[in-house]
Design an enzyme around this catalytic site. Sequence first.
Site: not given
Length: 180
Positions: A134, A155, A102-103, A47, A168, A106, A162
């Site tokens: 988030k 989401f 990191e993408d 990601g 992506r 969460d 993805d």
Amino acid sequence: MLFTNPAAQLKVLIDDRELQQRVKELGEEISRDYQGKNLHLICILKGACVFLADLIRHLPLDISIDFMAVSSYANSLHTSGEVKIIKDLDSIIQGRDVLIIEDILDTGLTLDYLTRSLRTRSPHSLNICALLSKPSRRIKEVNAAYVGFEIPDEFVVGYGLDFAERYRNLPSISVMKKDE
Ligand code: IMP
Ligand code: MG
């Protein structure tokens, strides 16, 4: 249309221009903080690859990069937060100034596990840079030194992120709404 999926609707949350602007700001902030140091970036596959590619072009520092792939706990029956390392680092991080790229942050389970695991390898410093966060989803408290955007509990896909390996390549971050 190229990105149309009959089962899902995409709504742009952060467009291309906002992303580029924020990535540039993050690059400037990181460059100030690591001035005069050799910065070692660890990109969490898959990601974060788009974010990494854009970010490093805003880092006029002596940097090196490495990649790590981890399996999502979501595939397992329990959510202990234990993640499996699918691809480990190529080089040692002992004594180095390491920044994890990191993408999205969460629940925090992945990065909590990863940082605890990487700390045992004795880096000189270990920080996190997450493009998205988030906060309302957090289960484990994770201290990210750099966060691009805080987003609501939706989401999202695009810009490296993805859904089932798709989307992506979207240039913006979009919320994916499944049709009811
Ligand atoms: P965490 O362990 O719950 O913090 O999960 C982090 C990982 O879950 C990220 O690296 C993503 O791969 C995935 N993830 C969490 N939220 C999203 C999302 O909204 N879109 C796409 N992937 C997500
Ligand atoms: Mg990921």
